[in-house]
Design a protein around this motif. Structure first.
Motif, short mmCIF file in Angstrom:
data_model
loop_
_atom_site.label_atom_id
_atom_site.label_comp_id
_atom_site.label_asym_id
_atom_site.label_seq_id
_atom_site.Cartn_x
_atom_site.Cartn_y
_atom_site.Cartn_z
N LEU A 1 0.82 -1.21 0.00
CA LEU A 1 0.00 0.00 0.00
C LEU A 1 0.86 1.27 0.00
N LEU A 2 1.96 1.25 0.74
CA LEU A 2 2.80 2.44 0.89
C LEU A 2 3.64 2.76 -0.34
N TRP A 3 3.98 1.75 -1.13
CA TRP A 3 4.93 1.97 -2.22
C TRP A 3 4.42 2.99 -3.24
N THR A 4 3.22 2.85 -3.71
CA THR A 4 2.70 3.73 -4.77
C THR A 4 2.69 5.20 -4.37
N PRO A 5 2.14 5.55 -3.20
CA PRO A 5 2.18 6.97 -2.84
C PRO A 5 3.62 7.49 -2.64
N LEU A 6 4.49 6.66 -2.11
CA LEU A 6 5.88 7.09 -1.95
C LEU A 6 6.52 7.38 -3.30
N PHE A 7 6.38 6.46 -4.22
CA PHE A 7 7.06 6.57 -5.50
C PHE A 7 6.44 7.64 -6.40
N PHE A 8 5.14 7.61 -6.55
CA PHE A 8 4.49 8.48 -7.54
C PHE A 8 4.05 9.82 -6.98
N GLU A 9 3.45 9.85 -5.83
CA GLU A 9 2.92 11.11 -5.30
C GLU A 9 3.92 11.83 -4.42
N GLY A 10 4.72 11.07 -3.70
CA GLY A 10 5.69 11.68 -2.81
C GLY A 10 6.99 12.05 -3.49
N GLY A 11 7.19 11.52 -4.68
CA GLY A 11 8.44 11.77 -5.38
C GLY A 11 9.63 11.25 -4.62
N ALA A 12 9.41 10.22 -3.84
CA ALA A 12 10.44 9.68 -2.96
C ALA A 12 10.86 8.30 -3.43
N ALA A 13 11.53 8.24 -4.57
CA ALA A 13 11.93 6.96 -5.15
C ALA A 13 12.86 6.17 -4.23
N LYS A 14 13.71 6.87 -3.48
CA LYS A 14 14.62 6.17 -2.55
C LYS A 14 13.83 5.56 -1.38
N ALA A 15 12.88 6.30 -0.84
CA ALA A 15 12.04 5.76 0.23
C ALA A 15 11.19 4.61 -0.30
N ALA A 16 10.70 4.74 -1.53
CA ALA A 16 9.93 3.66 -2.15
C ALA A 16 10.81 2.43 -2.34
N LEU A 17 12.07 2.63 -2.67
CA LEU A 17 13.00 1.50 -2.82
C LEU A 17 13.19 0.79 -1.48
N ALA A 18 13.37 1.54 -0.41
CA ALA A 18 13.49 0.92 0.92
C ALA A 18 12.22 0.14 1.24
N ASP A 19 11.06 0.72 0.93
CA ASP A 19 9.78 0.06 1.17
C ASP A 19 9.68 -1.26 0.40
N ILE A 20 10.04 -1.24 -0.87
CA ILE A 20 9.86 -2.45 -1.68
C ILE A 20 10.87 -3.54 -1.30
N VAL A 21 12.05 -3.15 -0.84
CA VAL A 21 13.01 -4.15 -0.36
C VAL A 21 12.44 -4.84 0.89
N LEU A 22 11.82 -4.06 1.76
CA LEU A 22 11.15 -4.66 2.92
C LEU A 22 9.99 -5.54 2.48
N LEU A 23 9.25 -5.08 1.48
CA LEU A 23 8.15 -5.89 0.94
C LEU A 23 8.66 -7.22 0.40
N ASP A 24 9.77 -7.18 -0.34
CA ASP A 24 10.37 -8.43 -0.84
C ASP A 24 10.62 -9.41 0.29
N ALA A 25 11.25 -8.92 1.35
CA ALA A 25 11.58 -9.78 2.49
C ALA A 25 10.32 -10.32 3.16
N VAL A 26 9.33 -9.47 3.34
CA VAL A 26 8.09 -9.89 4.00
C VAL A 26 7.35 -10.93 3.15
N VAL A 27 7.34 -10.76 1.85
CA VAL A 27 6.66 -11.74 0.99
C VAL A 27 7.39 -13.08 1.03
N VAL A 28 8.71 -13.07 1.08
CA VAL A 28 9.45 -14.34 1.23
C VAL A 28 9.07 -15.01 2.55
N VAL A 29 9.04 -14.25 3.63
CA VAL A 29 8.64 -14.80 4.94
C VAL A 29 7.22 -15.35 4.87
N THR A 30 6.32 -14.61 4.23
CA THR A 30 4.92 -15.04 4.11
C THR A 30 4.84 -16.35 3.34
#
Length: 158
Positions: free
Chosen positions: A93-122
């Motif tokens: 949920l957080l990635w899209t607003p960070l990347f597109f609306e917040g203009g925060a591609a670096k923060a979005a990258l941190a978010d998606i790396v965490l998402l990757d890890a969480v999906v592996v755990v799931t």
């Protein structure tokens, strides 16, 4: 594992999972109203997909994510699996607003790396009870790993 016997209507629960994931999709969609323009302005790697790919891919993935949660629920899934699932939906949920609306591609990258890890755990937690639930999340993991590479390339190029 065998399916659990529940007094809850499984089709109603499936509707709940579909609704929960739909909320994530809709909020992401609302946060991405300028996504096409933002995406077009970014310097992208040659392997970046056209914007028209994202909608159909995410529609299929969101349905698979919902069905995976439902399949896990049907096996009397553990709290840890549901916690990981929910945390993954939050990072999604957080990635899209960070990347597109917040203009925060670096923060979005941190978010998606965490998402990757969480999906592996799931996937690991779901696999303990339902191979189908885990398998339904594998295309999602593949797509977000691709999106992580794309996000990384965009950070580097811009």
């Amino acid at each position: 594992m065998t399916e659990r016997v529940s007094h809850r209507n499984p089709w109603l629960v499936l509707t709940g999972f579909l609704g929960l994931v739909a909320v994530v999709a809709v909020v992401g969609g609302l946060a991405a109203t300028s996504a096409k323009d933002v995406y077009a302005r970014l310097e992208q790697p040659p392997w970046a997909p056209p914007p028209s790919v994202f909608g159909p891919v995410w529609t299929v993935l969101y349905v698979a994510i919902a069905v995976a949660g439902w399949c896990y629920w049907r096996t009397d899934g553990e709290t840890r699996g549901f916690a990981a699932y929910g945390i993954g939906l939050l990072f999604n949920l957080l990635w899209t607003p960070l990347f597109f609306e917040g203009g925060a591609a670096k923060a979005a990258l941190a978010d998606i790396v965490l998402l990757d890890a969480v999906v592996v755990v799931t996937i690991v937690l779901f696999a303990r009870r339902s191979k189908l639930a885990a398998a339904l999340l594998v295309p999602y993991l593949a797509w977000i790993l691709y999106a992580t590479a794309l996000n990384t390339a965009i950070v580097v190029l811009n």
